[in-house]
Structure formats: structure tokens, C-alpha cells
Design an enzyme around this catalytic site. Structure first.
Site, PDB file in Angstrom:
ATOM      1  N   LYS A 143      45.541   5.985  15.730  1.00  0.00           N
ATOM      2  CA  LYS A 143      44.717   7.197  15.831  1.00  0.00           C
ATOM      3  C   LYS A 143      43.320   6.848  15.341  1.00  0.00           C
ATOM      4  O   LYS A 143      43.154   5.961  14.500  1.00  0.00           O
ATOM      5  CB  LYS A 143      45.293   8.312  14.945  1.00  0.00           C
ATOM      6  CG  LYS A 143      44.869   9.691  15.375  1.00  0.00           C
ATOM      7  CD  LYS A 143      45.666  10.149  16.570  1.00  0.00           C
ATOM      8  CE  LYS A 143      45.299  11.528  17.022  1.00  0.00           C
ATOM      9  NZ  LYS A 143      46.234  12.039  18.035  1.00  0.00           N
TER      10      LYS A 143
HETATM   11  P1  NAD Z   1      40.941  20.810  21.653  1.00  0.00           P
HETATM   12  O1  NAD Z   1      39.764  20.340  20.908  1.00  0.00           O
HETATM   13  O2  NAD Z   1      40.917  20.836  23.131  1.00  0.00           O
HETATM   14  O3  NAD Z   1      41.334  22.303  21.159  1.00  0.00           O
HETATM   15  C1  NAD Z   1      41.529  22.624  19.809  1.00  0.00           C
HETATM   16  C2  NAD Z   1      41.702  24.133  19.693  1.00  0.00           C
HETATM   17  O4  NAD Z   1      42.007  24.462  18.333  1.00  0.00           O
HETATM   18  C3  NAD Z   1      40.436  24.920  20.061  1.00  0.00           C
HETATM   19  O5  NAD Z   1      40.807  26.112  20.721  1.00  0.00           O
HETATM   20  C4  NAD Z   1      39.842  25.251  18.685  1.00  0.00           C
HETATM   21  O6  NAD Z   1      39.012  26.396  18.688  1.00  0.00           O
HETATM   22  C5  NAD Z   1      41.111  25.478  17.891  1.00  0.00           C
HETATM   23  N1  NAD Z   1      40.902  25.360  16.444  1.00  0.00           N
HETATM   24  C6  NAD Z   1      40.230  24.392  15.796  1.00  0.00           C
HETATM   25  N2  NAD Z   1      40.221  24.661  14.473  1.00  0.00           N
HETATM   26  C7  NAD Z   1      40.898  25.809  14.303  1.00  0.00           C
HETATM   27  C8  NAD Z   1      41.214  26.607  13.171  1.00  0.00           C
HETATM   28  N3  NAD Z   1      40.841  26.229  11.958  1.00  0.00           N
HETATM   29  N4  NAD Z   1      41.932  27.730  13.371  1.00  0.00           N
HETATM   30  C9  NAD Z   1      42.328  28.113  14.596  1.00  0.00           C
HETATM   31  N5  NAD Z   1      42.048  27.403  15.711  1.00  0.00           N
HETATM   32  C10 NAD Z   1      41.333  26.267  15.556  1.00  0.00           C
HETATM   33  O7  NAD Z   1      42.165  19.921  21.121  1.00  0.00           O
HETATM   34  P2  NAD Z   1      43.554  19.619  21.848  1.00  0.00           P
HETATM   35  O8  NAD Z   1      43.417  18.333  22.563  1.00  0.00           O
HETATM   36  O9  NAD Z   1      44.034  20.821  22.543  1.00  0.00           O
HETATM   37  O10 NAD Z   1      44.477  19.312  20.574  1.00  0.00           O
HETATM   38  C11 NAD Z   1      45.098  20.355  19.831  1.00  0.00           C
HETATM   39  C12 NAD Z   1      46.228  19.774  19.005  1.00  0.00           C
HETATM   40  O11 NAD Z   1      47.157  19.124  19.883  1.00  0.00           O
HETATM   41  C13 NAD Z   1      45.825  18.717  17.996  1.00  0.00           C
HETATM   42  O12 NAD Z   1      46.709  18.775  16.896  1.00  0.00           O
HETATM   43  C14 NAD Z   1      46.045  17.408  18.749  1.00  0.00           C
HETATM   44  O13 NAD Z   1      46.220  16.304  17.891  1.00  0.00           O
HETATM   45  C15 NAD Z   1      47.311  17.758  19.488  1.00  0.00           C
HETATM   46  N6  NAD Z   1      47.587  16.950  20.673  1.00  0.00           N
HETATM   47  C16 NAD Z   1      46.700  16.855  21.694  1.00  0.00           C
HETATM   48  C17 NAD Z   1      47.022  16.088  22.810  1.00  0.00           C
HETATM   49  C18 NAD Z   1      46.122  15.993  24.012  1.00  0.00           C
HETATM   50  O14 NAD Z   1      46.543  15.399  25.026  1.00  0.00           O
HETATM   51  N7  NAD Z   1      44.930  16.532  23.994  1.00  0.00           N
HETATM   52  C19 NAD Z   1      48.248  15.393  22.862  1.00  0.00           C
HETATM   53  C20 NAD Z   1      49.142  15.536  21.799  1.00  0.00           C
HETATM   54  C21 NAD Z   1      48.799  16.314  20.726  1.00  0.00           C
END
Ligand code: NAD
Length: 457
Positions: A143
Site C-alpha cells: 500500500k
Molecule cells: P474515494 O476517494 O473514491 O471515496 C471515498 C469516499 O469516502 C468519498 O465519498 C468521501 O467523501 C468519503 N469520506 C472520506 N472521509 C470521510 C469521513 N470522514 N466521513 C464520511 N465519509 C468520508 O475512495 P474509494 O476508492 O471509494 O475507497 C473507499 C474505501 O474503499 C477505502 O477504505 C479504500 O481503501 C477501499 N477500497 C477501495 C478500492 C478501490 O478499488 N477503489 C478497492 C478496495 C477497497
């Protein structure tokens, strides 16, 4: 891809690929009373260690293998300068933690966040190791990220930071060594900049052999069909499997989702295609609800325009506490880690928590949920659609191939269902929770490999 699926562009993600090089993404949203994240977050790596130790004890893991897995193999920190558009030079801190590569090249996302730190990266990297092992993907775990607030930066600054970070990492990454992907606040454009920078590092003879240095690229730059929505799709598959097991109809099921970025917004749309009704959504700008249902496509358009779900006309603004107490069947945390504490676990009125985010649940909160009869489907099982399709993208890059969307989706669905079934069977046979079962399956595979291969020299 989003247009093909009829899906609107995502917040921020759409903006980042704006043709105006210096278009500013919106600044921080005003604080909304009651929407603040949990105040006192624990040390994420300590929490990850506690989780994995439970599974290690269950399978009686060889202490030598446990010692190897207790720490990442490499912890890389780079400090690099970037000239901002106002002419000032700023030093940025970037991380890449490579946890383990016994099963294949290190693999894991890159996030941009003001609170990025080494312990967070260590936890997230270790979860990638176990996630790949659980799903039998020939990757290890890594990561990375850069500590800054991307919402304060122009597109040009984001490009400079991304390119400079990639060049600072240098040959610590590579298609056969360590393969980054998008995560919080990064997207396909970020990956394409990383790929292009790396191509220029290796020089003209090799440049077309290194497309696979990152995954999650746009299709036009060597990405895979289906990658953008893959994580949300995987989450939706797990919810379908759970519903099938419980003889529960998703048609009319009420869903609440925290986080409406890549994972949350695609999950919402895909669940609504199955007839589920999204009644509450929250993000960094606030929380909203509508018992009649929130249209995820229209909400996506609003988020694309404004950067947050706050202010969406088709719903009422509520506090964070009210969000967690909403009447629903399914809760999908899809924002950041450690958002679900003891108070939230006591407040939730759902049947199942399906972890789209990595590490959203404190161990104490999980114990309360399970005691209350609320099922918890863990992150390494549910949010693996992204890494699975990343693997397909990497394979396509290696072979100079491009699979069609239906092929990608069919393979993804099959893999998710197979893993879901193996976790269900393990949890039942060993009378344990699903998180421990998921880790245990991954650990057994890693242990087997170490025993066969031994330690060099
Ligand atoms: P992203 O940046 O696209 O979206 C993040 C979302 O979380 C946004 O809507 C943001 O406003 C919200 N957010 C941020 N801080 C917040 C808070 N304090 N309270 C409430 N909402 C909050 O990110 P993503 O890619 O959708 O990732 C989200 C989660 O999923 C993370 O934990 C990431 O590690 C995990 N994840 C992502 C992927 C991927 O393919 N993108 C894969 C596996 C896991």
C-alpha cells in the site's frame, strides 16, 4: 465506461480529468455538525495485528511464518519537492509499504490523504497480502500514498505530485515487482500519469513492456473493461450471496451507505439494479436520508457537480448519529477505516454490515455487532473485486490482450462466489466469525507456500 453503464462520473474523479489544466477542485466543505468522523482513532496496524493474531491462533500458524508476517518486508518513505502553481516549492511525504511477496509481486493501492501515515500503510498493505491469498490471486500485499489534501490542489499540481512521487519510488515498483492501483482520492487518471512516468524512467526499448506497472488505468491507456466498478460489483455480489443464504429478498431491501466515492457509488447503483432502496448516504460533507429512496444515479450527478452528497435536493440532511440509527437491512461502510466504533455498533439497526472500505470496524464494535445478531462480511472478502480485476488487467497487459466486458464480469462473479462459499464453509466448520475464517484461509495458503519453499539462503 461510465457512459456505457449509464453511470454518471464520480465526484472529484470526473473533475480531475477536466480539460482545464488548472481547474481547481473544490476546497474543504464546511463542517456539518454531527458529521465529524470518529475523534479518537486507534493505531490501525495494531488493530490489524489483533485481527490476524486471532486467525493465526485458530490455525496454529508456524511461529516462523507468523514472525515473517508480523512486519512488512519493506517500508519506503520518500520526501520529494514539487513546484506549486503559486510558484512556491513544497516538500511532500510519500509512502510505499511492501508487506509480503511470497505469492507474487506486491500489489496495492495508492491514496492521497492529509492523514496518510506509516502505520496506516502497514495495516493496509498487510490486508492486501491476506486478501490476495484468500482469493487465490498470485499477488502479495502493498500500500502507498502521499500525505496531502488533494482537494486543495489544481489538476496540474496533482499531476506534478503524482509524477514526482512515481519518480521518487523509481524501481521500487515495476510490473513484476510491485504494482500500485487507485484507492482513496486517486483514480484512473492518477494511474495513467504513474504509468507514463514509469515508461519514461525505463526508456524507449522497454516502455511498452511496462504498462502493467499499475492497474486501474483507463481502458484507452491499457486498463481493463470493468475495473472502475469492480470493487462495488464485488460488494454487490457478496450482498447477493448473503441474501440468498438468508432467504432474504433484495427487492425492496433498505440500504445505507457511508462514502459515495468509487466503492460506495457503484455499490449503490448496482444494488438499486437489484431492487434495493438506498435510504441513507453520508460522505465527508455530511449525511442525508430519504425513507422513500435516494436515486443513486441522480445523487452521483449531484456529487459530480458539488463534490459531496450534502445539499442533494431529493433527501433530508441528517446528523452522523441519525444516519447510524436509520432503519435499514444492509449497511455498507465505503469511506475510510475505523468509522464504525462501539457507539455506531450499538446504534445500527441493520441485519448485515458489508465492508466496502478497508478496516472500517473496530474489533470491539464487531464483537457488539455479532452479539446483536448482525452479520459482518469482512473487507478482505467483500472489497476484493478491485484487486481481482486488477489481476485481469495485469494479465491482459502481459499478453497484449483486451478482454471483453462480459468476460471480465463473468470471471469476477465466479471468483467472488467461489471465495464467498469457501469462507462460509470454513466459518461453519470451525465455528468462527467470517473475518477470522477469511484470514485463516489466506494464512493457510501462505504458510503452505513458505513450508514448501523454505527461507533463502
Ligand atoms: P474515494 O476517494 O473514491 O471515496 C471515498 C469516499 O469516502 C468519498 O465519498 C468521501 O467523501 C468519503 N469520506 C472520506 N472521509 C470521510 C469521513 N470522514 N466521513 C464520511 N465519509 C468520508 O475512495 P474509494 O476508492 O471509494 O475507497 C473507499 C474505501 O474503499 C477505502 O477504505 C479504500 O481503501 C477501499 N477500497 C477501495 C478500492 C478501490 O478499488 N477503489 C478497492 C478496495 C477497497
Amino acid at each position: 465506461m461510465r457512459h456505457l453503464l449509464g453511470l454518471p462520473a464520480l465526484p472529484w474523479h470526473g473533475r480531475q480529468v477536466s480539460t482545464e489544466a488548472s481547474a481547481r477542485v473544490p476546497g474543504p466543505l464546511p463542517a456539518v455538525p454531527g458529521s465529524e468522523p470518529l475523534k479518537a482513532r486507534g493505531n490501525l496496524f495494531e488493530i490489524a495485528t489483533r485481527q490476524i493474531e486471532k486467525a493465526m491462533a485458530l490455525i496454529g500458524l508456524d511461529p516462523d511464518v507468523a514472525a515473517i508476517l508480523a512486519q512488512p518486508k519493506n517500508e519506503i518513505i520518500v520526501n520529494f519537492p514539487v513546484r506549486l502553481e503559486n510558484g512556491k516549492l513544497e516538500i511532500f511525504k510519500g509512502y510505499r509499504v511492501q508487506h509480503n511477496n511470497i505469492l507474487g509481486p506486491y500489489k496495492g493501492g495508492i491514496r492521497y490523504h492529509p492523514e496518510a501515515n506509516l502505520d496506516e500503510m502497514k495495516a493496509l498493505a498487510s490486508w492486501m497480502t491476506y486478501k490476495s491469498a484468500l482469493h487465490e490471486i498470485p499477488f502479495g500485499g502493498a500500500k502507498g500514498g502521499v500525505k496531502f489534501d488533494p482537494r486543495q490542489c489544481s489538476k496540474l499540481e496533482l499531476e506534478r505530485i503524482t509524477r514526482r512521487f512515481t519518480s521518487a519510488l523509481g524501481f521500487n515498483i515495476g510490473p513484476e515487482l510491485d504494482i500500485p492501483a487507485p484507492d482513496v482520492n486517486t483514480n484512473s487518471q492518477t494511474m495513467v500519469w504513474m504509468m507514463d512516468t514509469y515508461m519514461n524512467l525505463v526508456g524507449p526499448l522497454e516502455r511498452n513492456n511496462v504498462r502493467g506497472v499499475v492497474t486501474g488505468k483507463s481502458v484507452s491507456s491499457g486498463g481493463s473493461h470493468g475495473r472502475a466498478e469492480a470493487t462495488g460489483r464485488g460488494v454487490a455480489h457478496c450482498i447477493s450471496e448473503w441474501a440468498h443464504d438468508k432467504n432474504f429478498s433484495l427487492d425492496g431491501a433498505l440500504v445505507i451507505i457511508q462514502g459515495f466515492g468509487n466503492v460506495g457509488s457503484y455499490t449503490a447503483r448496482l444494488l438499486s439494479h437489484k431492487g434495493a432502496i438506498v435510504v441513507g448516504v453520508g460522505d465527508v460533507g455530511g449525511y442525508i436520508m430519504n425513507p422513500e429512496g435516494i436515486n443513486p444515479h441522480k445523487l452521483g450527478e449531484h456529487v459530480h457537480e458539488t463534490g459531496s452528497v450534502a445539499g442533494y435536493r431529493g433527501a433530508t440532511r441528517i446528523t452522523r448519529d441519525e444516519f447510524f440509527a436509520l432503519d435499514a437491512h444492509v449497511f455498507v461502510p465505503a469511506a475510510l477505516e475505523l468509522e464504525l466504533g462501539v457507539a455506531e455498533a450499538k446504534a445500527l439497526r441493520v441485519k448485515v454490515v458489508v465492508e466496502g472500505a478497508n478496516g472500517p470496524t473496530y474489533p470491539e464494535a464487531e464483537a457488539i455487532l455479532l452479539e446483536r445478531g448482525i452479520d459482518v462480511l469482512p473487507d478482505i472478502l467483500c472489497n476484493s473485486g478491485g484487486v481481482i480485476v486488477s489481476y485481469y488487467e495485469w494479465l491482459q497487459n502481459k499478453r497484449g490482450d483486451q478482454w471483453e466486458l462480459p468476460d471480465v464480469l463473468e470471471r469476477l462473479e465466479r471468483r467472488m462466489r467461489q471465495t464467498y462459499a469457501s469462507v462460509r464453509q470454513y466459518a461453519t466448520t470451525h465455528k468462527t466469525d467470517w473475518r477470522t475464517a477469511s484470514y485463516a484461509i489466506g494464512l493457510e495458503r501462505i504458510e503452505h507456500c513458505y513450508k514448501e519453499r523454505g527461507i533463502f539462503p
